[in-house]
Design a protein around this motif. Sequence first.
Motif, PDB file in Angstrom:
ATOM      1  N   SER A 182      42.385 -58.766 -60.997  1.00  0.00           N
ATOM      2  CA  SER A 182      42.275 -57.393 -60.511  1.00  0.00           C
ATOM      3  C   SER A 182      40.816 -57.043 -60.250  1.00  0.00           C
ATOM      4  O   SER A 182      40.520 -55.988 -59.695  1.00  0.00           O
ATOM      5  N   ARG A 183      39.917 -57.922 -60.655  1.00  0.00           N
ATOM      6  CA  ARG A 183      38.505 -57.767 -60.313  1.00  0.00           C
ATOM      7  C   ARG A 183      38.240 -58.465 -58.983  1.00  0.00           C
ATOM      8  O   ARG A 183      38.363 -59.687 -58.863  1.00  0.00           O
ATOM      9  N   ALA A 184      37.897 -57.693 -57.973  1.00  0.00           N
ATOM     10  CA  ALA A 184      37.743 -58.222 -56.619  1.00  0.00           C
ATOM     11  C   ALA A 184      36.677 -59.309 -56.546  1.00  0.00           C
ATOM     12  O   ALA A 184      36.819 -60.265 -55.786  1.00  0.00           O
ATOM     13  N   ASP A 185      35.588 -59.172 -57.337  1.00  0.00           N
ATOM     14  CA  ASP A 185      34.530 -60.184 -57.267  1.00  0.00           C
ATOM     15  C   ASP A 185      35.007 -61.543 -57.761  1.00  0.00           C
ATOM     16  O   ASP A 185      34.638 -62.589 -57.215  1.00  0.00           O
ATOM     17  N   LEU A 186      35.884 -61.539 -58.782  1.00  0.00           N
ATOM     18  CA  LEU A 186      36.403 -62.809 -59.296  1.00  0.00           C
ATOM     19  C   LEU A 186      37.417 -63.420 -58.336  1.00  0.00           C
ATOM     20  O   LEU A 186      37.419 -64.635 -58.104  1.00  0.00           O
ATOM     21  N   LEU A 187      38.291 -62.571 -57.786  1.00  0.00           N
ATOM     22  CA  LEU A 187      39.273 -63.083 -56.832  1.00  0.00           C
ATOM     23  C   LEU A 187      38.581 -63.630 -55.588  1.00  0.00           C
ATOM     24  O   LEU A 187      38.956 -64.687 -55.071  1.00  0.00           O
ATOM     25  N   LEU A 188      37.568 -62.941 -55.109  1.00  0.00           N
ATOM     26  CA  LEU A 188      36.808 -63.396 -53.936  1.00  0.00           C
ATOM     27  C   LEU A 188      36.184 -64.758 -54.203  1.00  0.00           C
ATOM     28  O   LEU A 188      36.273 -65.684 -53.373  1.00  0.00           O
ATOM     29  N   ASP A 189      35.553 -64.916 -55.358  1.00  0.00           N
ATOM     30  CA  ASP A 189      34.906 -66.183 -55.689  1.00  0.00           C
ATOM     31  C   ASP A 189      35.935 -67.300 -55.813  1.00  0.00           C
ATOM     32  O   ASP A 189      35.721 -68.421 -55.326  1.00  0.00           O
ATOM     33  N   PHE A 190      37.071 -67.001 -56.437  1.00  0.00           N
ATOM     34  CA  PHE A 190      38.134 -67.994 -56.604  1.00  0.00           C
ATOM     35  C   PHE A 190      38.686 -68.459 -55.252  1.00  0.00           C
ATOM     36  O   PHE A 190      38.820 -69.659 -55.004  1.00  0.00           O
ATOM     37  N   LEU A 191      38.998 -67.508 -54.371  1.00  0.00           N
ATOM     38  CA  LEU A 191      39.577 -67.861 -53.074  1.00  0.00           C
ATOM     39  C   LEU A 191      38.589 -68.662 -52.229  1.00  0.00           C
ATOM     40  O   LEU A 191      38.971 -69.637 -51.561  1.00  0.00           O
ATOM     41  N   ASN A 192      37.324 -68.284 -52.238  1.00  0.00           N
ATOM     42  CA  ASN A 192      36.312 -69.059 -51.504  1.00  0.00           C
ATOM     43  C   ASN A 192      36.195 -70.472 -52.045  1.00  0.00           C
ATOM     44  O   ASN A 192      35.907 -71.415 -51.309  1.00  0.00           O
ATOM     45  N   ALA A 193      36.425 -70.620 -53.358  1.00  0.00           N
ATOM     46  CA  ALA A 193      36.281 -71.930 -53.983  1.00  0.00           C
ATOM     47  C   ALA A 193      37.428 -72.872 -53.672  1.00  0.00           C
ATOM     48  O   ALA A 193      37.224 -74.078 -53.514  1.00  0.00           O
ATOM     49  N   VAL A 194      38.650 -72.330 -53.574  1.00  0.00           N
ATOM     50  CA  VAL A 194      39.813 -73.218 -53.496  1.00  0.00           C
ATOM     51  C   VAL A 194      40.465 -73.299 -52.120  1.00  0.00           C
ATOM     52  O   VAL A 194      41.208 -74.251 -51.851  1.00  0.00           O
ATOM     53  N   LEU A 195      40.201 -72.331 -51.238  1.00  0.00           N
ATOM     54  CA  LEU A 195      40.922 -72.316 -49.966  1.00  0.00           C
ATOM     55  C   LEU A 195      40.171 -73.040 -48.858  1.00  0.00           C
ATOM     56  O   LEU A 195      38.942 -72.973 -48.790  1.00  0.00           O
ATOM     57  N   PRO A 196      40.911 -73.710 -47.967  1.00  0.00           N
ATOM     58  CA  PRO A 196      40.303 -74.320 -46.776  1.00  0.00           C
ATOM     59  C   PRO A 196      40.133 -73.261 -45.688  1.00  0.00           C
ATOM     60  O   PRO A 196      40.985 -73.107 -44.814  1.00  0.00           O
ATOM     61  N   LEU A 197      39.036 -72.513 -45.742  1.00  0.00           N
ATOM     62  CA  LEU A 197      38.813 -71.388 -44.834  1.00  0.00           C
ATOM     63  C   LEU A 197      37.871 -71.765 -43.703  1.00  0.00           C
ATOM     64  O   LEU A 197      36.934 -72.552 -43.896  1.00  0.00           O
ATOM     65  N   ASP A 198      38.111 -71.185 -42.525  1.00  0.00           N
ATOM     66  CA  ASP A 198      37.194 -71.377 -41.400  1.00  0.00           C
ATOM     67  C   ASP A 198      35.888 -70.615 -41.605  1.00  0.00           C
ATOM     68  O   ASP A 198      34.839 -71.023 -41.126  1.00  0.00           O
ATOM     69  N   ALA A 199      35.970 -69.492 -42.311  1.00  0.00           N
ATOM     70  CA  ALA A 199      34.785 -68.675 -42.595  1.00  0.00           C
ATOM     71  C   ALA A 199      34.954 -68.096 -43.993  1.00  0.00           C
ATOM     72  O   ALA A 199      36.066 -67.737 -44.396  1.00  0.00           O
ATOM     73  N   PRO A 200      33.879 -67.999 -44.783  1.00  0.00           N
ATOM     74  CA  PRO A 200      34.000 -67.498 -46.153  1.00  0.00           C
ATOM     75  C   PRO A 200      34.385 -66.027 -46.205  1.00  0.00           C
ATOM     76  O   PRO A 200      34.135 -65.266 -45.270  1.00  0.00           O
ATOM     77  N   ILE A 201      35.003 -65.657 -47.306  1.00  0.00           N
ATOM     78  CA  ILE A 201      35.335 -64.254 -47.555  1.00  0.00           C
ATOM     79  C   ILE A 201      34.067 -63.568 -48.065  1.00  0.00           C
ATOM     80  O   ILE A 201      33.425 -64.043 -49.001  1.00  0.00           O
ATOM     81  N   GLU A 202      33.717 -62.450 -47.467  1.00  0.00           N
ATOM     82  CA  GLU A 202      32.522 -61.710 -47.873  1.00  0.00           C
ATOM     83  C   GLU A 202      32.869 -60.470 -48.690  1.00  0.00           C
ATOM     84  O   GLU A 202      32.173 -60.120 -49.640  1.00  0.00           O
ATOM     85  N   THR A 203      33.945 -59.808 -48.327  1.00  0.00           N
ATOM     86  CA  THR A 203      34.408 -58.637 -49.080  1.00  0.00           C
ATOM     87  C   THR A 203      35.924 -58.680 -49.180  1.00  0.00           C
ATOM     88  O   THR A 203      36.600 -59.236 -48.310  1.00  0.00           O
ATOM     89  N   LEU A 204      36.459 -58.083 -50.239  1.00  0.00           N
ATOM     90  CA  LEU A 204      37.906 -58.022 -50.437  1.00  0.00           C
ATOM     91  C   LEU A 204      38.327 -56.594 -50.734  1.00  0.00           C
ATOM     92  O   LEU A 204      37.650 -55.875 -51.474  1.00  0.00           O
ATOM     93  N   THR A 205      39.438 -56.198 -50.160  1.00  0.00           N
ATOM     94  CA  THR A 205      40.023 -54.889 -50.436  1.00  0.00           C
ATOM     95  C   THR A 205      41.466 -55.100 -50.865  1.00  0.00           C
ATOM     96  O   THR A 205      42.241 -55.760 -50.153  1.00  0.00           O
ATOM     97  N   TYR A 206      41.830 -54.566 -52.024  1.00  0.00           N
ATOM     98  CA  TYR A 206      43.205 -54.703 -52.484  1.00  0.00           C
ATOM     99  C   TYR A 206      44.117 -53.802 -51.665  1.00  0.00           C
ATOM    100  O   TYR A 206      43.766 -52.658 -51.363  1.00  0.00           O
ATOM    101  N   LEU A 207      45.271 -54.341 -51.295  1.00  0.00           N
ATOM    102  CA  LEU A 207      46.257 -53.564 -50.548  1.00  0.00           C
ATOM    103  C   LEU A 207      47.188 -52.845 -51.524  1.00  0.00           C
ATOM    104  O   LEU A 207      47.358 -53.278 -52.670  1.00  0.00           O
ATOM    105  N   PRO A 208      47.812 -51.744 -51.096  1.00  0.00           N
ATOM    106  CA  PRO A 208      48.715 -51.006 -51.995  1.00  0.00           C
ATOM    107  C   PRO A 208      49.788 -51.911 -52.568  1.00  0.00           C
ATOM    108  O   PRO A 208      50.315 -52.794 -51.873  1.00  0.00           O
ATOM    109  N   THR A 209      50.110 -51.713 -53.830  1.00  0.00           N
ATOM    110  CA  THR A 209      51.075 -52.600 -54.498  1.00  0.00           C
ATOM    111  C   THR A 209      52.452 -52.530 -53.856  1.00  0.00           C
ATOM    112  O   THR A 209      53.217 -53.492 -53.918  1.00  0.00           O
TER     113      THR A 209
END
Length: 302
Positions: free
Chosen positions: A19-46
């Motif tokens: 639920s901490r956006a900074d941790l989720l952002l770091d995790f996704l950048n670390a594990v996903l095969p992305l064309d461009a890194p994630i710079e900011t994350l916004t949680y969508l409504p549940t």
Amino acid sequence: MNMSYLDPKIDLVFKRIFSRADLLLDFLNAVLPLDAPIETLTYLPTEQAPQVPDMRFSIVDVKCCDQNGRVFVVEMQMLWTDAYFSRILFSGAQAIVNQLSPGDSYQSLCPVYSVTVLNDVFEKDPDEQDCWLHHYKITKLAKRGRHGKILKGLQFVILELPKFNPKTKTEKKVTALWLRFLRDTGRPGFVPDETFLSYPPVADAVKLAEFQGYSAAEINRYQKHLDALRNEKSSLLDARTEGLAQGVKKGLAQGVKKGLAQGVEKGRADVARNLLALLDDEAIARVSGLALPKIKKLRAGT
């Protein structure tokens, strides 16, 4: 309870950490095969999280988008079943559908990444034993089986935690840290080593998994989830064992039946072979019970 850290793969802990956006952002950048890194994350409504039936051991409400509008549906899946591929197709497609409101154009749709962290093994092919990351895209099948153009918009990534075992220096350090954290934290005797604590995002995640940070009510929920998970594993194992036993029993019965049939056929052929010099083919067929075409083959010596 002699436990210093809770398992981050369990619903309660997973949600608290990511639920901490900074941790989720770091995790996704670390594990996903992305064309461009994630710079900011916004949680969508549940309420936009995909509602998939019978997902007792899944977390599908960690849903967010980045600065480019890419949507990430992140799920922690504890057990694998044969129906799971259909379920992730459903949740990924629903994440696309939920983007459109009445009057919106299709051009406004953003790409969706369906990310599953799996604490189980689904790919049992011996050639895939060292493959812990599975990346699926929609591709055109070109000539000679080669893949052609990619239909952009929906991708699936499945991470098999039990298979993750970094062996070479080519493994990204941060990727290894995050997956080791998810795989090992909460195991009996787990103590975070210096590599965990020297990387701030993982160190923060370790802190959020500390047993002391949870209330008695939360620990009770955690234990109930573990008990339910153990019961589900036992049920699946019993079902697989029963299925195997039934398969063996059926196979033996079929084998006996086939063996008897082959024995009878061989006996008829032996009788027919002994009568070749004495009777014509039609008479031999009546006496032996062997089919006429087979008698003709015996007489031809084939």
